[in-house]
Design an enzyme around this catalytic site. Structure first.
Site, PDB file in Angstrom:
ATOM      1  N   HIS A  93       0.925  -1.252   0.578  1.00 41.12           N
ATOM      2  CA  HIS A  93       0.032  -0.044   0.072  1.00 41.12           C
ATOM      3  C   HIS A  93       0.898   1.171   0.342  1.00 41.12           C
ATOM      4  O   HIS A  93       0.546   2.764  -0.209  1.00 41.12           O
ATOM      5  CB  HIS A  93      -0.922   0.139   1.480  1.00 41.12           C
ATOM      6  CG  HIS A  93      -1.972  -0.766   1.443  1.00 41.12           C
ATOM      7  ND1 HIS A  93      -3.063  -1.253  -0.239  1.00 41.12           N
ATOM      8  CD2 HIS A  93      -2.601  -1.858   2.099  1.00 41.12           C
ATOM      9  CE1 HIS A  93      -3.676  -2.470  -0.272  1.00 41.12           C
ATOM     10  NE2 HIS A  93      -2.880  -2.986   1.624  1.00 41.12           N
ATOM     11  N   CYS A  94       2.416   1.291   0.267  1.00 35.52           N
ATOM     12  CA  CYS A  94       2.799   2.259   0.235  1.00 35.52           C
ATOM     13  C   CYS A  94       3.285   2.798  -1.132  1.00 35.52           C
ATOM     14  O   CYS A  94       4.291   1.563  -1.997  1.00 35.52           O
ATOM     15  CB  CYS A  94       4.217   1.766   1.050  1.00 35.52           C
ATOM     16  SG  CYS A  94       5.399   3.156   0.921  1.00 35.52           S
TER      17      CYS A  94
END
Length: 342
Positions: free
Chosen positions: A92-93
């Site tokens: 998700h980064c």
């Protein structure tokens, strides 16, 4: 840009304990020099990010594990497949913004390590976490966009390619609130256009094993077909230009889509049977072995989500069994031959 981010992260980890001890917020971004023309940085989301004094060591250890795995599979005498059991997760980064428990994008760091140190020319990410890897897709998109626009005399690493292929639940995070942009991003399918190769497939509900395997054959194996096509197309493009082609497959291996995941993660009632992880992995191993892909068997699997002990233990065992041996699978493609009792 990356150096500033790591500097900021170190400051936040170093001060986290003191802030938490006084009921402060460890996610408050510090006042620091972010370079010329830097805008006010966005606030971090407090619901799904946490820090403590040991966090930086955990992140560095995770990245070290991924890079060690990349080094291992690129050694002539080394293993061709590696599973990296690390936390925190990473998919998700985005390039400069963490979210969803993910502070650093482990897989993309591994890909760049392969590009800079082992001559990796193209990499496919297959992401089977329950949640869409929005950060991984965004980084791949930005990387490919820069690659297409790179000057002819640009360094080789700037002209590499990354394909992103994901199977996920469109109703779960980061799309749970119905945010238009996130839902659209998690549904993009673009096949070798403008340097981009992204394919998203949504998980569907099922009631019986037969129903699930029918879905697997009709909808989910498309990801493997798109991955294979991407790898072959990139290899042919490089060879036509008289260049060496050297690829790898990276797996964002999340196990929160498991039928044994906790109810909090499974609130949308979309999941996969444990056997799915062995079957998909065997199919990936088979793809990696194909001569035209230039992968030469190299697979680096990196742990993403999975939050109940039962989901993690059963899912990882199934996955590692798929990684460890493909000979039986190659003899018989019938999934009913592989129905281990967990």
């Amino acid at each position: 840009h990356g150096t500033k981010w790591m500097e900021e992260l170190k400051i936040m980890c170093d001060t986290a304990e003191a802030k938490l001890a006084t009921n402060g917020k460890e996610l408050q971004r510090p006042d620091m020099d972010r370079g010329p023309n830097a805008e006010e940085p966005p606030k971090f989301h407090e619901g799904d990010l946490y820090l403590c004094a040991e966090s930086l060591e955990a992140m560095e250890g995770a990245l070290g594990g991924v890079c060690d795995a990349v080094d291992a599979v690129f050694k002539a005498e080394g293993p061709k497949r590696a599973f990296v059991a690390i936390r925190p997760p990473g998919h998700h980064c985005s390039a400069s913004y963490p979210s969803g428990f993910c502070w650093v994008n482990n897989v993309h760091v591994g890909i760049m390590h392969g590009i800079l140190n082992h001559g990796l020319t193209h990499a496919a990410i297959i992401d089977f976490d329950l949640h869409h890897g929005d950060g991984s897709q965004q980084i791949a998109w930005q990387h490919n966009s820069r690659s297409v626009k790179a000057a002819k005399n640009a360094a080789a690493w700037k002209k590499t390619s990354i394909g992103y292929f994901s199977l996920h639940d469109i109703h779960s995070y980061p799309c749970e609130t119905g945010d238009d942009e996130k839902v659209m991003n998690a549904s993009i399918c673009i096949d070798n256009a403008h340097g981009q190769n992204v394919w998203n497939v949504h998980l569907q509900p099922w009631k019986t094993d037969d129903e699930f395997w029918a879905l697997y054959e009709s909808k989910y194996t498309i990801l493997l077909e798109k991955t294979r096509s991407y790898l072959i197309t990139q290899a042919e493009r490089l060879r036509a230009a008289g260049q060496n082609a050297k690829a790898a497959i990276f797996l964002s291996a999340g196990f929160d889509a498991s039928e044994w995941e906790g109810a909090g993660m499974q609130r949308h009632k979309v999941n996969v049977p444990t056997e799915f992880y062995a079957r998909l992995t065997r199919d990936v191993v088979r793809t990696a072995a194909e001569v035209g892909t230039a992968v030469e068997g190299r697979i680096i699997s990196v742990l993403e989500g999975g939050y109940s002990d039962r989901a993690l233990c059963s899912g990882i065992m199934s996955h590692v069994c798929g990684l460890a041996g493909a000979s039986a699978a190659e003899k018989n493609h019938n999934h009913n031959q592989y129905n281990p009792s967990w």
